[in-house]
Every structure is written in C-alpha cells, then in structure tokens.
Design an enzyme around this catalytic site. Structure first.
Site, PDB file in Angstrom:
ATOM      1  N   TYR A   1       0.834  -1.205   0.000  1.00  0.00           N
ATOM      2  CA  TYR A   1       0.000   0.000   0.000  1.00  0.00           C
ATOM      3  C   TYR A   1       0.865   1.250   0.000  1.00  0.00           C
ATOM      4  O   TYR A   1       1.706   1.437   0.886  1.00  0.00           O
ATOM      5  CB  TYR A   1      -0.918   0.004   1.235  1.00  0.00           C
ATOM      6  CG  TYR A   1      -1.847   1.198   1.277  1.00  0.00           C
ATOM      7  CD1 TYR A   1      -2.542   1.595   0.130  1.00  0.00           C
ATOM      8  CD2 TYR A   1      -2.031   1.941   2.433  1.00  0.00           C
ATOM      9  CE1 TYR A   1      -3.387   2.688   0.138  1.00  0.00           C
ATOM     10  CE2 TYR A   1      -2.888   3.040   2.461  1.00  0.00           C
ATOM     11  CZ  TYR A   1      -3.557   3.408   1.304  1.00  0.00           C
ATOM     12  OH  TYR A   1      -4.394   4.498   1.318  1.00  0.00           O
TER      13      TYR A   1
ATOM     14  N   ASP B   1       8.733   2.687   1.721  1.00  0.00           N
ATOM     15  CA  ASP B   1       7.578   3.425   2.204  1.00  0.00           C
ATOM     16  C   ASP B   1       7.528   3.196   3.717  1.00  0.00           C
ATOM     17  O   ASP B   1       7.155   2.126   4.185  1.00  0.00           O
ATOM     18  CB  ASP B   1       6.318   2.884   1.509  1.00  0.00           C
ATOM     19  CG  ASP B   1       5.046   3.577   1.980  1.00  0.00           C
ATOM     20  OD1 ASP B   1       5.060   4.142   3.101  1.00  0.00           O
ATOM     21  OD2 ASP B   1       4.051   3.532   1.257  1.00  0.00           O
TER      22      ASP B   1
ATOM     23  N   LYS C   1       2.269   9.917   9.327  1.00  0.00           N
ATOM     24  CA  LYS C   1       1.639   9.582  10.602  1.00  0.00           C
ATOM     25  C   LYS C   1       2.363  10.189  11.817  1.00  0.00           C
ATOM     26  O   LYS C   1       2.046  11.286  12.233  1.00  0.00           O
ATOM     27  CB  LYS C   1       1.500   8.064  10.723  1.00  0.00           C
ATOM     28  CG  LYS C   1       0.650   7.490   9.568  1.00  0.00           C
ATOM     29  CD  LYS C   1       0.336   6.028   9.751  1.00  0.00           C
ATOM     30  CE  LYS C   1      -0.238   5.386   8.502  1.00  0.00           C
ATOM     31  NZ  LYS C   1      -1.649   5.591   8.263  1.00  0.00           N
TER      32      LYS C   1
HETATM   33  C1  LIG Z   1       2.429   2.090   4.020  1.00  0.00           C
HETATM   34  C2  LIG Z   1       1.523   3.253   3.750  1.00  0.00           C
HETATM   35  N1  LIG Z   1       1.826   4.088   2.760  1.00  0.00           N
HETATM   36  C3  LIG Z   1       1.059   5.160   2.481  1.00  0.00           C
HETATM   37  C4  LIG Z   1      -0.067   5.439   3.212  1.00  0.00           C
HETATM   38  C5  LIG Z   1      -0.917   6.618   2.862  1.00  0.00           C
HETATM   39  O1  LIG Z   1      -0.818   7.589   3.849  1.00  0.00           O
HETATM   40  P1  LIG Z   1      -1.979   8.688   4.018  1.00  0.00           P
HETATM   41  O2  LIG Z   1      -3.202   7.982   4.490  1.00  0.00           O
HETATM   42  O3  LIG Z   1      -1.422   9.677   4.991  1.00  0.00           O
HETATM   43  O4  LIG Z   1      -2.174   9.307   2.653  1.00  0.00           O
HETATM   44  C6  LIG Z   1      -0.418   4.594   4.257  1.00  0.00           C
HETATM   45  C7  LIG Z   1      -1.625   4.861   5.072  1.00  0.00           C
HETATM   46  O5  LIG Z   1      -2.000   4.118   5.952  1.00  0.00           O
HETATM   47  C8  LIG Z   1       0.383   3.458   4.540  1.00  0.00           C
HETATM   48  O6  LIG Z   1       0.057   2.599   5.508  1.00  0.00           O
END
Ligand SMILES: Cc1ncc(COP(=O)(O)O)c(C=O)c1O
Length: 368
Positions: A81, A175, A203
């Site tokens: 993700y 990420d 976060k």
């Molecule tokens: C691994 C990862 N990347 C990107 C994101 C996207 O972040 P945001 O919700 O702040 O756009 C998330 C959100 O949970 C995530 O868990």
C-alpha cells in the site's frame, strides 16, 4: 498516534504554536526544526521535503525516482500500500489472479498507460525480482513497505533488494509511512539495518496532524531545485499545507518524547503483552491462528498456513476477522481491520479491558 490522543506535551506544543501561525504556504521555523530532527534520525535522509499526506509523499517519490534515473517503470509488490495515486492503486488488493508482472488497477478511472509502466512481483520472492530486473532495463525504482502490511520480510529479502538495486543502478524506495519512528526511532531502516535510497514518512511525524515527508540524499533531492538541475529535470512540488507549523510542532514534540530513554522498550513490551493476551486466548480455544508483524505493529491471521506474500495471506479467514474485530468493538476495543498499532498510552487497565474483550471475541469465534 504512537503517544495516544491528547498527550499533554503535544497539546501544549500545539497550543503554543496556534497563535503564532497556522499555515504559511512557506517554510517555517517549526518545519525546519522537524526536518533537522528527521535528518538526524533516519539513515537515508540527508534532505527532506514535506507534504500533507503519506499518499502525496509516495506519489512524489515515484516521480522523483523517474526524474533521477530518466527511466519510467516502477516495480511494486502485490498487496503493498502506497496511497491513492494511480501507480499506487496497481495490484494493491486485486481480486483476480493474473500472472506476474502484470499490474491490475484497484480503482476505476486509471488509464491503461499507468499499468504499462508498473511491474508487479510477489513480496518475499527475490528470485522473481531478479528475473524482472534482468529482463527490463527501463526500471527506475523498486518501492516496498519494509514490513508489508503485517507480512515480515524473510531473512535476506530486504538486503537482497538493496544488492539488486545497486547491481542494476536503480533506486530502492522504502515506504515508511507506518514504520517510520515506530519500528525504531530511525524506522525500519534502522531496525533492519538496510538503507534505502529514498523513503517516505508520515503519521507519527505529524503527531496526529496532516503532515508527511519524503527524504533522500542531497544528490537525489536536487531535482526539487530548478537552479541546480535545469528546467527539464526539475520536479515541481508544492502544497498549501505542506509542512504546516501546527503539524510540525506536534510532530517535533512527539518524536522528542519518543527519543527519551526506554520509549521503544516500553512500546515493545506493550506490543508483546497485546500479542500474548490474544494468542493465549486463541490457543486455549484451539483456534488456528498466527500473529504476524512486529511487536510495534501486528495482527492475527486466522490460519495455520504460512503467510509470506499477498496471495498466501489470503489463506486468512476474513469472516473470522470481521467477527473478531466486531466483537472487540462491542466491548470497547477499537482495532483497525488489518492491523493493531500498540501505543505508549496503553495502560495496565487498558490491557485488562482488552483481555476481557478478546476472551469474548474468541469464544464467539469458537461458536461460529
Ligand atoms: C504504508 C503506507 N503508505 C502510504 C499510506 C498513505 O498515507 P496517508 O493515508 O497519509 O495518505 C499509508 C496509510 O495508511 C500506509 O500505511
């Protein structure tokens, strides 16, 4: 919310900043201070830039890798993700099984051309990655969650990615939106000892407010400076809320608290207890399960089978998960559907309450 909601020191920092300015659409002292703290903490970051959400950060790092390498394709892992950009929506949670490396969009409205620029591989399969890299000389980067959702990288997998990227002169992107400042103060890259070329953070660094970041070496980050790289290699990046001072103040205080002696030991201890509460109840009831992830971020797979990538994680029984989570919620324990994030705010009393809710959820599952 690694410190929990309404942490008194974080609230104080936010309240102190509020009358001084809420958003400037410009760099500001708190943002600069936070950037310096991140650079000190996170191994791959010599420079950072702020955005307002993790998805934005992931979108920019894909563009950055393309700008730096002059190549277009991105290798992504199935089930990984990385926010909501068109690229990130490729093979995030596909229902249909297609052959690797074909990319499947998880959202309507994405042009076919995006799928053509993505290569999808199974997580934890270094041999598959190696074949793709040897067959495609137009790959800019591999993007990976170093802990994919709650699936841990097999021994040697992340180092293998690092070595393959070096061998083929492509970039490795971690990420770390979730893992940054959670798995360790320096994130998964510190915890696992593998330094990517670029990372994203979110976060925790915003202390609960909208803020995320991307970071890399000064050389890679040059692409954000038109005066250095020239217009054709310049990557425009701006946003009204990028690095806003309220979020920066909350994030700075959050990581200041985290840096204090013993914070991560305490977090891991809380995580271990939360794992134990659940595994002992499930074991006692004879429910096949396993707890996957890290003590700081994990969940239950309701299967005894091995979960090493998106497809094998599908052995998990989603119906049991839904019942389990719903019963926990009925007893006052809110847990996201796919992950449990321990926080430093969890008390002995919370653990007792969790134990009771878990026992109810497990007995409900055993009956169904
Ligand atoms: C691994 C990862 N990347 C990107 C994101 C996207 O972040 P945001 O919700 O702040 O756009 C998330 C959100 O949970 C995530 O868990």
């Amino acid at each position: 919310m690694l410190l929990g909601h309404g942490h008194p020191e974080v609230m104080e920092a936010v309240l102190e900043q509020l009358p001084k300015g809420m958003t400037f659409f410009a760099n500001n002292a708190k943002g600069v201070e936070l950037a310096e703290a991140i650079v000190e903490a996170v191994p791959c970051c010599e420079k950072v830039r702020f955005v307002a959400s993790g998805g934005d950060a992931d979108m920019y790092v894909i563009r950055l890798a393309r700008a730096y390498t002059g190549k277009d394709k991105i290798l992504k892992f199935e089930g990984g993700y990385h926010g909501m950009s068109a690229e990130a929506q490729m093979s995030l949670a596909p229902d249909k099984r297609v052959n690797f490396p074909q990319a499947v969009p998880d959202s309507a409205g994405i042009p076919q051309g995006v799928a053509d620029q993505m290569l999808i591989a199974p997580f934890n399969d270094l041999a598959a990655v190696e074949v793709l890299l040897s067959e495609h000389d137009d790959i800019a980067a591999i993007i990976a969650e170093p802990l994919q959702r709650i699936i841990t990288a097999a021994h040697g997998f992340l180092q293998g990615l690092r070595d393959l990227c070096d061998k083929h002169s492509i970039l490795l992107i971690f990420d770390e939106i979730v893992t940054g400042f959670r798995l360790a103060y320096g994130g998964a890259q510190e915890q696992y000892g593998i330094t990517p070329d670029i990372c994203t953070l979110g976060k925790i660094i915003g202390g609960g407010f909208p803020l995320a970041a991307l970071g890399a070496s000064a050389e890679i980050m040059q692409h954000f400076d038109e005066s250095i790289v020239g217009r054709d290699k310049w990557l425009m990046q701006l946003g009204t809320l990028s690095g806003n001072p309220i979020a920066a103040a909350a994030g700075l205080k959050t990581i200041e608290v985290l840096k204090r002696e013993g914070s991560y030991d305490r977090l891991r201890d809380i995580g271990r207890r939360l794992q134990h509460v659940q595994s002992s109840a499930l074991d006692a009831a004879g429910v096949p399960h396993q707890i996957c992830g890290d003590e700081t971020l994990f969940d239950i797979f309701f299967t005894a089978g091995q979960c090493r990538d998106y497809r094998t994680a599908k052995h998990d029984d989603p119906a049991q998960n839904v019942i389990y989570n719903a019963t926990l919620r009925r007893h006052g324990i809110f847990k996201s559907p796919g992950k449990l994030y321990p926080s430093l705010a969890i008390t002995a009393e919370d653990l007792e309450k969790t134990k009771f809710a878990v026992e109810q959820a497990v007995s409900f599952i055993s009956l169904t």
